[in-house]
Scaffold this motif. Structure first.
Motif, PDB file in Angstrom:
ATOM      1  N   TYR A  18      13.431  24.672  35.477  1.00 13.62           N
ATOM      2  CA  TYR A  18      12.427  24.435  34.436  1.00 13.62           C
ATOM      3  C   TYR A  18      11.238  25.367  34.647  1.00 13.62           C
ATOM      4  CZ  TYR A  18       8.666  22.145  31.852  1.00 13.62           C
ATOM      5  OH  TYR A  18       7.616  21.885  31.022  1.00 13.62           O
ATOM      6  N   ILE A  19      10.892  26.146  33.643  1.00  8.74           N
ATOM      7  CA  ILE A  19       9.698  27.007  33.754  1.00  8.74           C
ATOM      8  C   ILE A  19       8.664  26.556  32.716  1.00  8.74           C
ATOM      9  CG2 ILE A  19      10.869  29.061  34.682  1.00  8.74           C
ATOM     10  CD1 ILE A  19      10.777  30.170  31.741  1.00  8.74           C
ATOM     11  N   PRO A  20       7.383  26.595  33.074  1.00  6.31           N
ATOM     12  CA  PRO A  20       6.366  26.173  32.106  1.00  6.31           C
ATOM     13  C   PRO A  20       6.281  27.136  30.923  1.00  6.31           C
ATOM     14  CG  PRO A  20       5.333  27.022  34.115  1.00  6.31           C
ATOM     15  CD  PRO A  20       6.808  27.016  34.355  1.00  6.31           C
ATOM     16  N   SER A  21       5.790  26.642  29.821  1.00  3.76           N
ATOM     17  CA  SER A  21       5.594  27.468  28.637  1.00  3.76           C
ATOM     18  C   SER A  21       4.668  28.623  28.966  1.00  3.76           C
ATOM     19  CB  SER A  21       4.955  26.621  27.538  1.00  3.76           C
ATOM     20  OG  SER A  21       4.523  27.419  26.470  1.00  3.76           O
ATOM     21  N   SER A  22       4.899  29.760  28.363  1.00  2.95           N
ATOM     22  CA  SER A  22       3.943  30.860  28.534  1.00  2.95           C
ATOM     23  C   SER A  22       2.725  30.574  27.662  1.00  2.95           C
ATOM     24  CB  SER A  22       4.565  32.186  28.112  1.00  2.95           C
ATOM     25  OG  SER A  22       4.394  32.379  26.722  1.00  2.95           O
ATOM     26  N   GLY A  23       1.695  31.382  27.793  1.00  2.00           N
ATOM     27  CA  GLY A  23       0.519  31.235  26.946  1.00  2.00           C
ATOM     28  C   GLY A  23       0.848  31.511  25.490  1.00  2.00           C
ATOM     29  N   VAL A  24      -0.136  31.372  24.622  1.00  4.28           N
ATOM     30  CA  VAL A  24       0.154  31.452  23.189  1.00  4.28           C
ATOM     31  C   VAL A  24       0.102  32.870  22.613  1.00  4.28           C
ATOM     32  CG1 VAL A  24      -0.646  29.097  22.808  1.00  4.28           C
ATOM     33  CG2 VAL A  24      -2.250  30.990  22.491  1.00  4.28           C
ATOM     34  N   ILE A  25      -0.443  33.803  23.387  1.00  2.00           N
ATOM     35  CA  ILE A  25      -0.521  35.185  22.895  1.00  2.00           C
ATOM     36  C   ILE A  25       0.565  36.026  23.539  1.00  2.00           C
ATOM     37  CG2 ILE A  25      -1.971  37.252  22.701  1.00  2.00           C
ATOM     38  CD1 ILE A  25      -4.405  35.552  22.838  1.00  2.00           C
ATOM     39  N   PRO A  26       1.374  36.723  22.739  1.00  2.00           N
ATOM     40  CA  PRO A  26       2.418  37.555  23.347  1.00  2.00           C
ATOM     41  C   PRO A  26       1.812  38.718  24.134  1.00  2.00           C
ATOM     42  CG  PRO A  26       2.438  37.741  20.945  1.00  2.00           C
ATOM     43  CD  PRO A  26       1.347  36.803  21.284  1.00  2.00           C
ATOM     44  N   GLU A  27       2.370  38.980  25.286  1.00  2.00           N
ATOM     45  CA  GLU A  27       1.901  40.134  26.049  1.00  2.00           C
ATOM     46  C   GLU A  27       2.664  41.352  25.567  1.00  2.00           C
ATOM     47  OE1 GLU A  27       2.182  39.481  30.279  1.00  2.00           O
ATOM     48  OE2 GLU A  27       1.290  37.488  30.000  1.00  2.00           O
ATOM     49  N   ASN A  28       2.064  42.481  25.609  1.00  4.13           N
ATOM     50  CA  ASN A  28       2.707  43.746  25.222  1.00  4.13           C
ATOM     51  C   ASN A  28       3.279  43.742  23.825  1.00  4.13           C
ATOM     52  OD1 ASN A  28       2.318  44.413  27.930  1.00  4.13           O
ATOM     53  ND2 ASN A  28       4.269  43.421  28.449  1.00  4.13           N
ATOM     54  N   ASP A  29       2.730  42.966  22.931  1.00  2.00           N
ATOM     55  CA  ASP A  29       3.228  43.013  21.565  1.00  2.00           C
ATOM     56  C   ASP A  29       2.068  42.889  20.586  1.00  2.00           C
ATOM     57  OD1 ASP A  29       4.462  42.924  19.179  1.00  2.00           O
ATOM     58  OD2 ASP A  29       5.545  41.041  19.513  1.00  2.00           O
ATOM     59  N   PRO A  30       1.465  44.024  20.288  1.00  2.00           N
ATOM     60  CA  PRO A  30       0.279  43.984  19.420  1.00  2.00           C
ATOM     61  C   PRO A  30       0.620  43.599  17.981  1.00  2.00           C
ATOM     62  CG  PRO A  30       0.911  46.261  19.877  1.00  2.00           C
ATOM     63  CD  PRO A  30       1.831  45.396  20.682  1.00  2.00           C
ATOM     64  N   THR A  31       1.934  43.537  17.651  1.00  2.00           N
ATOM     65  CA  THR A  31       2.269  43.260  16.250  1.00  2.00           C
ATOM     66  C   THR A  31       2.225  41.787  15.894  1.00  2.00           C
ATOM     67  OG1 THR A  31       4.620  43.124  16.692  1.00  2.00           O
ATOM     68  CG2 THR A  31       3.751  45.298  16.077  1.00  2.00           C
ATOM     69  N   SER A  32       2.271  40.893  16.909  1.00  2.00           N
ATOM     70  CA  SER A  32       2.132  39.497  16.497  1.00  2.00           C
ATOM     71  C   SER A  32       0.975  38.823  17.216  1.00  2.00           C
ATOM     72  CB  SER A  32       3.441  38.712  16.655  1.00  2.00           C
ATOM     73  OG  SER A  32       3.969  38.865  17.928  1.00  2.00           O
ATOM     74  N   LEU A  33       0.269  38.014  16.487  1.00  2.00           N
ATOM     75  CA  LEU A  33      -0.920  37.365  17.038  1.00  2.00           C
ATOM     76  C   LEU A  33      -0.552  36.254  18.009  1.00  2.00           C
ATOM     77  CD1 LEU A  33      -3.287  36.977  13.950  1.00  2.00           C
ATOM     78  CD2 LEU A  33      -3.469  38.601  15.820  1.00  2.00           C
ATOM     79  N   PHE A  34       0.508  35.532  17.679  1.00  2.00           N
ATOM     80  CA  PHE A  34       0.906  34.396  18.504  1.00  2.00           C
ATOM     81  C   PHE A  34       2.397  34.450  18.814  1.00  2.00           C
ATOM     82  CE2 PHE A  34      -2.806  32.638  16.237  1.00  2.00           C
ATOM     83  CZ  PHE A  34      -3.531  32.179  17.322  1.00  2.00           C
ATOM     84  N   ILE A  35       2.778  33.731  19.854  1.00  2.00           N
ATOM     85  CA  ILE A  35       4.196  33.548  20.152  1.00  2.00           C
ATOM     86  C   ILE A  35       4.822  32.758  19.007  1.00  2.00           C
ATOM     87  CG2 ILE A  35       5.803  32.310  21.664  1.00  2.00           C
ATOM     88  CD1 ILE A  35       4.674  34.536  23.246  1.00  2.00           C
TER      89      ILE A  35
END
Ligand code: SER
Length: 585
Positions: A18-35
């Motif tokens: 089980y891994i915790p959820s990542s944060g809400v902002i995608p890393e290395n992806d300037p094209t989307s604001l949120f996951i």
């Protein structure tokens, strides 16, 4: 039953970490604001990097879809939602994945297998038909009748336009009291999709060409809100255990009933938005209300929440938003413990933004009434829209929403220009971005832009010349088109419109651009939405001889580039205005 825990435990018992959820902002992806999907934070590992927790993972990811805030308020759409996922990073593949999905659904969630149906990829030039998945389903007792083979549109999954991707098998549940039909019909929406198992073995580059990845992965995604509604037998997500307490609290605060039609929608929006606000402001990314990017979405959500609470006669000066936020924190902190850690921040962000907006809301609404009563035509011009923004803190989308409710339009492009000028002048913020609201200029957006002109022309031919464009909104995934029309389109009208657009696409019509004077353009019969906002010299785009519109572009060179046009939905937008959602495939 706790659905999330049951899911996680089931996969833990099968070797998943089980891994915790990542944060809400995608890393290395300037094209989307949120996951927007569970796979986004795992992309490097799908591409071959070693994950510290191993090759089998299970998680519940915080996801957002903020493109269509105005869809919120129905029974199924949410700004924030949770996605359960189990992952094989170059470990097991189709057999285990499908078998475990079947086992979880039938033995833990107790769904009779007769109520399940699945779709698999039908195959095309260089990607074979997925007989392997179909055979696994059959071996588990899913009858041939309940397996549909579909194309790229339905059974091929990719986030955006490039990256890891693959064919998928989607699992549907018969969510109706009526008898389960013998055969699966993909067009019957009583079959509700509950789970998507993607077999990520390809990589698609920017040009759309596909190559094999170095490893075969599995990415499955199950939306928590939907599976909960299904298992609890509810047609309205807000009646499920997820929302029950929060809706009761809103009823208690307002003294109104959720089932009183006058309030249902506002209560849903209140509930949806408070949860999304808590998830955004409670994330470790430290997002604060602002006029750009994620901060702008947060600001819009809070201001929208306040406006709807006001419509429910809530005393805005009370601590109602604090009370609601605390409930959400308590409900979700077990999975997202940052909420507990950032509790004070969440409460303060909410309160500060509320106080700020509340100071001007009342006056702004009065100003809006004044504007409404003094308008010559139907359009709120850029100066008025900017005044509402600048003096009263009304996000342009709020002004648009109010305008819609009153059968008016807003010169949004003019507003955008003015906003930019203002920003440049004041040099306060780096750049005014209105992601999620306005069209970008990527390849897909450009195609949709041209498709909008074709749709406009087709509607005039099929429905009548008094159809006029009332607005449009484009993302890389779809287009939305609002037009004046006094009736719901018949199936026949929809089909004719779709066929006509596709006919024009297939004819390979040239798209040409001309610069001319505004008078000349109007004399030549060019269409336009807001004549007052155009300068004396204008750009006119023509498509063959079927469409001519004043427009800033960009457009494709030839309609052939568009692919296939499909209307997904036709619905009411406001009085006398219909809305079409369509895609290019
Ligand atoms: N990536 C797939 C989806 O979002 C499965 O998780 O549906």
């Amino acid at each position: 039953m706790n659905i999330k825990d049951t899911y996680i435990k089931f996969f833990e018992e099968r070797g998943h970490k089980y891994i915790p959820s990542s944060g809400v902002i995608p890393e290395n992806d300037p094209t989307s604001l949120f996951i927007t999907a569970g796979m986004q934070p795992l992309v490097p590992y799908l591409l071959g990097e070693k994950h510290p927790e191993g090759k089998r993972l299970v998680d519940v990811q915080k996801c957002f879809r903020t493109n269509d805030l105005d869809e919120i308020g129905d029974t199924t759409h949410h700004t924030f939602f949770e996605m359960l996922g189990n992952w094989s990073l170059g470990d097991y593949f189709k057999k285990e994945s499908i078998t475990w999905s079947f086992e979880l659904l039938t033995t833990k969630f107790n769904i009779p297998k007769e109520k399940l149906a699945v779709t698999v990829f039908e195959g095309e030039d260089n990607i074979p038909r997925d007989e392997e998945s179909a055979n696994i389903w059959k071996s588990l007792g899913i009858s041939e009748n309940k397996i549909s083979y579909l194309g790229r549109d339905d059974n091929f999954w990719i986030a955006g336009s490039s990256g890891p991707c693959g064919t998928d098998t989607e699992i549907f549940y018969w969510a109706s009291d009526e008898e389960v039909p013998e055969k699966h019909d993909p067009n019957d929406d009583r079959w509700v999709e509950i789970w998507n198992n993607v077999f990520m073995q390809y990589y698609m580059d920017e040009n759309g060409s596909i190559s094999e990845l170095s490893q075969k992965n599995v990415d499955t995604g199950m939306g928590v809100e939907r599976i909960t509604a299904v298992l609890e037998g509810k047609n309205d997500n807000y009646e499920t255990s997820i929302w029950k307490d929060i809706i009761s609290k809103i009823e208690e605060i307002t003294g109104k009933s959720y089932y009183d039609e006058r309030y249902t929608k506002a209560m849903r929006i209140t509930a949806d938005h408070i949860r999304a606000i808590v998830m955004i402001s409670g994330d470790d990314a430290g997002i604060k209300p602002s006029n750009t990017d994620q901060g702008y979405i947060l600001r819009r959500l809070i201001r929208r929440l306040i406006r709807y609470a006001k419509m429910l006669d809530v005393d805005i000066n009370s601590d109602f938003e604090q009370e609601l936020a605390l409930m959400i924190i308590n409900q979700y902190a077990k999975y997202y413990n940052e909420l507990e850690r950032n509790k004070e921040v969440i409460l303060k962000v909410l309160k500060d933004e509320k106080v700020k907006f509340n100071r001007t809301l009342e006056k702004g609404l009065r100003e809006f009434e004044k504007i409404k009563n003094s308008l010559d035509g139907k359009t709120i011009n850029k100066d008025l829209a900017f005044k509402l923004y600048d003096t009263y803190g009304f996000p342009i989308e709020l002004t648009e929403e109010l305008a819609m409710e009153n059968g008016l339009l807003v010169d949004k492009n003019g507003f955008k220009e003015k906003f930019k000028e203002h920003q440049e002048k004041s040099r306060t913020a780096s750049a005014g971005k209105f992601k999620g609201g306005l069209a970008g200029d990527g390849i897909m957006e450009t195609k949709y832009h041209t498709a909008t002109h074709l749709l406009n022309a087709a509607l005039k031919k099929v429905v009548g010349n008094d159809v006029h464009q009332m607005g449009s909104n484009i993302t890389a995934e779809r287009m939305r088109f609002d037009f004046s029309c006094d009736h719901k389109l018949t199936d026949d009208e929809k089909k004719q419109t779709e066929d006509l657009v596709n006919k024009w696409i297939n004819e390979g019509l040239e798209v040409t651009k001309q610069i001319m004077s505004k008078d000349e353009a109007l004399k030549s019969g060019a269409e336009c939405m807001f004549i007052e906002k155009y300068p004396d010299e204008v750009t006119v785009y023509s498509i063959g001889d079927i469409s001519k519109e004043l427009c800033g572009g960009p457009h494709v060179n030839n309609t052939k580039e568009l692919g296939h046009f499909k209307i997904k939905k036709e619905e009411s937008s406001s009085a006398g205005v219909r809305r079409i959602k369509a895609i290019l495939e």
